[in-house]
Design a protein around this motif. Structure first.
Motif, PDB file in Angstrom:
ATOM      1  N   SER A 163       0.917  -1.367   0.079  1.00 15.05           N
ATOM      2  CA  SER A 163      -0.044  -0.103   0.003  1.00 15.05           C
ATOM      3  C   SER A 163       0.883   1.196   0.048  1.00 15.05           C
ATOM      4  N   GLN A 164       2.001   1.215   0.784  1.00 15.49           N
ATOM      5  CA  GLN A 164       2.770   2.445   0.890  1.00 15.49           C
ATOM      6  C   GLN A 164       3.609   2.532  -0.580  1.00 15.49           C
ATOM      7  N   GLN A 209      -3.795  14.761   1.804  1.00 13.21           N
ATOM      8  CA  GLN A 209      -4.405  13.714   2.046  1.00 13.21           C
ATOM      9  C   GLN A 209      -5.652  13.247   1.323  1.00 13.21           C
ATOM     10  N   GLU A 234      -7.106   9.718  -0.383  1.00 11.68           N
ATOM     11  CA  GLU A 234      -8.370   9.203   0.041  1.00 11.68           C
ATOM     12  C   GLU A 234      -8.909   9.059  -1.380  1.00 11.68           C
ATOM     13  N   SER A 281      -9.473   7.671   8.103  1.00 13.04           N
ATOM     14  CA  SER A 281      -8.878   7.227   8.975  1.00 13.04           C
ATOM     15  C   SER A 281      -7.746   6.106   8.475  1.00 13.04           C
ATOM     16  N   THR A 282      -7.838   5.663   7.375  1.00 12.13           N
ATOM     17  CA  THR A 282      -7.105   4.531   6.606  1.00 12.13           C
ATOM     18  C   THR A 282      -5.892   5.301   6.089  1.00 12.13           C
ATOM     19  N   THR A 321      -4.907   8.420   6.988  1.00  7.31           N
ATOM     20  CA  THR A 321      -4.299   8.835   8.249  1.00  7.31           C
ATOM     21  C   THR A 321      -3.070   7.952   8.783  1.00  7.31           C
ATOM     22  N   GLU A 322      -3.488   6.390   8.901  1.00  6.38           N
ATOM     23  CA  GLU A 322      -2.749   5.521   9.315  1.00  6.38           C
ATOM     24  C   GLU A 322      -1.513   5.079   8.169  1.00  6.38           C
ATOM     25  N   LEU A 323      -2.050   5.085   7.028  1.00  2.41           N
ATOM     26  CA  LEU A 323      -1.039   4.808   5.807  1.00  2.41           C
ATOM     27  C   LEU A 323       0.051   5.822   5.660  1.00  2.41           C
ATOM     28  N   LYS A 354       1.004   8.071   8.257  1.00  2.00           N
ATOM     29  CA  LYS A 354       1.688   7.906   9.574  1.00  2.00           C
ATOM     30  C   LYS A 354       2.776   7.063   9.348  1.00  2.00           C
ATOM     31  N   GLN A 355       2.592   5.881   8.837  1.00  2.00           N
ATOM     32  CA  GLN A 355       3.406   4.770   8.566  1.00  2.00           C
ATOM     33  C   GLN A 355       4.503   5.225   7.408  1.00  2.00           C
ATOM     34  N   LYS A 380       6.903   7.536   9.205  1.00  2.00           N
ATOM     35  CA  LYS A 380       7.729   6.813  10.126  1.00  2.00           C
ATOM     36  C   LYS A 380       8.791   6.033   9.565  1.00  2.00           C
TER      37      LYS A 380
END
Length: 142
Positions: free
Chosen positions: A35-36, A52, A56, A64-65, A67-69, A71-72, A75
């Protein structure tokens, strides 16, 4: 009655699962998820600022999905999110130097996957496929 062996939803689901497994097996995925990698490919292809909301919409995922993607990805050092001067609430997504190292590899892998996926399918049948898939997505948006 709907046939369980020739159900459009079942076939789309099976294709999606196989595609996701293939994406996760690509060599660059040692560093980040499929996904990344897909998202990185999308970001690298853009010439305008990306937010973002664009992610989407591109992948039909929930906020929310996304956002998490993101964030990773942040990171993992693939992106940074920075405010735009005209609206502090908006954060544009910028690929990092680390992400640029993977650009050629990601593009080559996804191009090869697309070629494998569409091998031996005539262009006119692919056009019909895209029309049908777009209609199905429209149907589900109603």
């Amino acid at each position: 009655m709907i046939s369980l062996t020739r159900s459009a939803a079942r076939y789309v689901s099976k294709l999606s699962n196989k595609l996701r497994r293939k994406l996760d097996m690509l060599s660059s995925r040692k560093e980040f998820s499929g996904s990344q990698g897909r998202t990185l490919h999308f970001l690298l292809a853009q010439t305008e600022d990306v937010f973002q909301k664009d992610i989407e919409e591109e992948y039909s995922i929930r906020p929310s999905t996304a956002t998490e993607l993101l964030k990773q990805m942040e990171k993992n050092g693939l992106i940074i999110r920075e405010p735009v001067p005209y609206d502090n609430r908006l954060k544009r997504i910028v690929v990092t130097e680390k992400a640029l190292v993977y650009q050629e590899q990601v593009v080559n892998e996804l191009t090869a996957l697309e070629e494998t996926l569409t091998r031996d399918i005539p262009e006119e049948k692919l056009q019909i496929f895209f029309e049908v898939i777009e209609k199905m997505m429209d149907n589900l948006s109603e």
